[in-house]
Design an enzyme around this catalytic site. Sequence first.
Site, PDB file in Angstrom:
ATOM      1  N   ARG A   1       8.059   4.083  -4.775  1.00  0.00           N
ATOM      2  CA  ARG A   1       8.147   2.955  -3.475  1.00  0.00           C
ATOM      3  C   ARG A   1       7.459   1.944  -3.628  1.00  0.00           C
ATOM      4  O   ARG A   1       7.432   1.018  -3.575  1.00  0.00           O
ATOM      5  CB  ARG A   1       7.301   3.767  -2.105  1.00  0.00           C
ATOM      6  CG  ARG A   1       8.278   2.963  -1.186  1.00  0.00           C
ATOM      7  CD  ARG A   1       8.967   3.445   0.814  1.00  0.00           C
ATOM      8  NE  ARG A   1       7.294   4.193   0.627  1.00  0.00           N
ATOM      9  CZ  ARG A   1       6.277   5.341   1.214  1.00  0.00           C
ATOM     10  NH1 ARG A   1       7.015   5.767   2.029  1.00  0.00           N
ATOM     11  NH2 ARG A   1       5.335   5.589   2.024  1.00  0.00           N
TER      12      ARG A   1
ATOM     13  N   LYS B   1       6.266  -1.993   2.052  1.00  0.00           N
ATOM     14  CA  LYS B   1       5.476  -1.450   2.389  1.00  0.00           C
ATOM     15  C   LYS B   1       3.867  -2.744   2.009  1.00  0.00           C
ATOM     16  O   LYS B   1       3.624  -2.696   1.835  1.00  0.00           O
ATOM     17  CB  LYS B   1       5.021   0.019   1.413  1.00  0.00           C
ATOM     18  CG  LYS B   1       3.956   0.381   2.424  1.00  0.00           C
ATOM     19  CD  LYS B   1       4.476   1.760   2.284  1.00  0.00           C
ATOM     20  CE  LYS B   1       3.082   3.293   3.349  1.00  0.00           C
ATOM     21  NZ  LYS B   1       3.875   3.563   4.688  1.00  0.00           N
TER      22      LYS B   1
ATOM     23  N   HIS C   1      -0.844 -21.435  -0.811  1.00  0.00           N
ATOM     24  CA  HIS C   1       0.438 -20.281   0.348  1.00  0.00           C
ATOM     25  C   HIS C   1       1.084 -19.989  -1.732  1.00  0.00           C
ATOM     26  O   HIS C   1       1.480 -19.185  -2.040  1.00  0.00           O
ATOM     27  CB  HIS C   1       0.977 -20.794   0.996  1.00  0.00           C
ATOM     28  CG  HIS C   1       1.146 -21.307   2.579  1.00  0.00           C
ATOM     29  ND1 HIS C   1      -0.649 -21.446   2.625  1.00  0.00           N
ATOM     30  CD2 HIS C   1       1.291 -20.542   3.653  1.00  0.00           C
ATOM     31  CE1 HIS C   1      -0.975 -21.297   3.622  1.00  0.00           C
ATOM     32  NE2 HIS C   1       0.431 -21.025   4.662  1.00  0.00           N
TER      33      HIS C   1
ATOM     34  N   TYR D   1       0.705  -1.843   0.100  1.00  0.00           N
ATOM     35  CA  TYR D   1       0.046   0.219  -0.319  1.00  0.00           C
ATOM     36  C   TYR D   1       0.758   0.879  -0.095  1.00  0.00           C
ATOM     37  O   TYR D   1       1.818   1.159   0.272  1.00  0.00           O
ATOM     38  CB  TYR D   1      -0.707  -0.340   1.598  1.00  0.00           C
ATOM     39  CG  TYR D   1      -0.321   0.383   2.751  1.00  0.00           C
ATOM     40  CD1 TYR D   1       0.071  -0.722   2.972  1.00  0.00           C
ATOM     41  CD2 TYR D   1      -0.293   1.362   3.264  1.00  0.00           C
ATOM     42  CE1 TYR D   1       1.008  -0.389   3.784  1.00  0.00           C
ATOM     43  CE2 TYR D   1       0.281   2.157   4.523  1.00  0.00           C
ATOM     44  CZ  TYR D   1       0.896   0.460   4.603  1.00  0.00           C
ATOM     45  OH  TYR D   1       1.787   1.070   5.969  1.00  0.00           O
TER      46      TYR D   1
ATOM     47  N   GLU E   1      12.238   2.423  14.308  1.00  0.00           N
ATOM     48  CA  GLU E   1      12.018   2.926  13.177  1.00  0.00           C
ATOM     49  C   GLU E   1      10.387   3.331  14.394  1.00  0.00           C
ATOM     50  O   GLU E   1      10.068   2.191  14.581  1.00  0.00           O
ATOM     51  CB  GLU E   1      10.668   3.628  11.418  1.00  0.00           C
ATOM     52  CG  GLU E   1      10.665   1.599  11.709  1.00  0.00           C
ATOM     53  CD  GLU E   1      10.142   1.572  10.435  1.00  0.00           C
ATOM     54  OE1 GLU E   1      10.531   2.262   9.979  1.00  0.00           O
ATOM     55  OE2 GLU E   1       9.989  -0.276   9.351  1.00  0.00           O
TER      56      GLU E   1
ATOM     57  N   ARG F   1      -8.275 -20.476  -2.235  1.00  0.00           N
ATOM     58  CA  ARG F   1      -6.956 -20.269  -1.244  1.00  0.00           C
ATOM     59  C   ARG F   1      -5.167 -21.450  -1.187  1.00  0.00           C
ATOM     60  O   ARG F   1      -6.196 -22.399  -1.286  1.00  0.00           O
ATOM     61  CB  ARG F   1      -7.625 -20.326  -0.007  1.00  0.00           C
ATOM     62  CG  ARG F   1      -6.105 -19.463   1.200  1.00  0.00           C
ATOM     63  CD  ARG F   1      -6.740 -19.825   2.533  1.00  0.00           C
ATOM     64  NE  ARG F   1      -5.617 -19.507   3.154  1.00  0.00           N
ATOM     65  CZ  ARG F   1      -4.857 -20.178   3.846  1.00  0.00           C
ATOM     66  NH1 ARG F   1      -4.955 -22.057   3.035  1.00  0.00           N
ATOM     67  NH2 ARG F   1      -4.308 -19.740   4.586  1.00  0.00           N
TER      68      ARG F   1
HETATM   69  N1  PLP Z   1       8.007   3.864   8.716  1.00  0.00           N
HETATM   70  C1  PLP Z   1       6.886   2.734   9.305  1.00  0.00           C
HETATM   71  C2  PLP Z   1       6.973   1.448   9.064  1.00  0.00           C
HETATM   72  C3  PLP Z   1       5.585   3.429   8.461  1.00  0.00           C
HETATM   73  O1  PLP Z   1       4.615   2.611   8.300  1.00  0.00           O
HETATM   74  C4  PLP Z   1       6.032   4.631   7.649  1.00  0.00           C
HETATM   75  C5  PLP Z   1       4.032   5.511   6.883  1.00  0.00           C
HETATM   76  O2  PLP Z   1       3.561   4.533   6.952  1.00  0.00           O
HETATM   77  C6  PLP Z   1       6.935   5.342   8.294  1.00  0.00           C
HETATM   78  C7  PLP Z   1       8.185   4.986   8.700  1.00  0.00           C
HETATM   79  C8  PLP Z   1       7.217   6.285   7.168  1.00  0.00           C
HETATM   80  O3  PLP Z   1       7.188   7.126   6.008  1.00  0.00           O
HETATM   81  P1  PLP Z   1       5.987   7.790   4.817  1.00  0.00           P
HETATM   82  O4  PLP Z   1       7.126   9.508   5.194  1.00  0.00           O
HETATM   83  O5  PLP Z   1       6.071   7.626   3.449  1.00  0.00           O
HETATM   84  O6  PLP Z   1       4.681   8.267   5.341  1.00  0.00           O
END
Ligand code: PLP
Length: 287
Positions: free
Chosen positions: A52, A147, A102, A33, A180, A100
């Site tokens: 990204r 992501k 894997h 996403y 993070e 379904r």
């Molecule tokens: N780190 C994680 C795990 C995130 O889910 C997000 C945003 O959803 C970010 C960092 C920050 O990313 P962005 O600056 O692209 O929103």
Amino acid sequence: MSRIAYVAGQYLPHSQASVHIEDRGYQFADGVYEVVAVSGGRRIDDDLHFERLERSLGALDIPMPMSRRALAVVMDQVLRLNRVRDGIIYLQVTRGQAPRDHAWSGPSSPVLTVTARRQSPPDEALASQGVAVITLKDQRWKRNDIKSVNLLANIMAKYKARAEGAYEAWLIDDDDLITEGTSTTAWIVSSDGQLITRPLDEAILGGVTRAALIHIARAAGMEVEERPFSRTEALAAREAFLTSTSAYVLAIVSIDGQKIGDGTPGPVTLNLLDRYRRHVSGNDFSG
Ligand code: PLP
């Protein structure tokens, strides 16, 4: 007014918008996403989001559902149909529908969904007060650069943070380094004034706000050091802050209940917030 979503080729009211029961995104979190900020009707840093998205999809061997240009048209249409000028666009691509199993076989037919909603930029009161974070063990998988829509460990950590009255949880890896936040990038201004954030690796998501802010800070003559930092270093930092598409640049005034600096948002953080706001409003010609 009913909100309208784009679902696999159609624009539909949310009440009618649905994906197949055997969509692999639903059954396996087999998808990715993006969240794109919108300000004054403009999509912010959309090239970075497209890059990204392509990287995340590429890592999972899912094709782009359509060209960047077509995707931009869909996003703008969803904004228009929902009368969103300031807010966010949520875009999700799954591998698509299949019985379904894997394993998957044959070419994927990715399923794209796009929604948008009005959302105010971060509150002035929050920005000027700053927020608290707690630290927790990073229990996510080892490819956080993708992501993925699988956010179980993130939402559990965020839930714990909110239950403890904190805004965010900073996650700590096996080497005692901060990776993070659960949905935000972590930054500190060290005791000797260096602006520091973890370098890009598979342990973190490459934040779009992170990339934009590094550019903005360097253009303003500030040095940015991309290196890992520990919880101990964060606790001794002059300033700490987080960044994301929705939170912009948000000061952190305590970590695990311990005050950072004098316990109020620091000058470097506020300066970066100001510059980032100008970038979002289109009035920053350096960033
Ligand atoms: N780190 C994680 C795990 C995130 O889910 C997000 C945003 O959803 C970010 C960092 C920050 O990313 P962005 O600056 O692209 O929103």
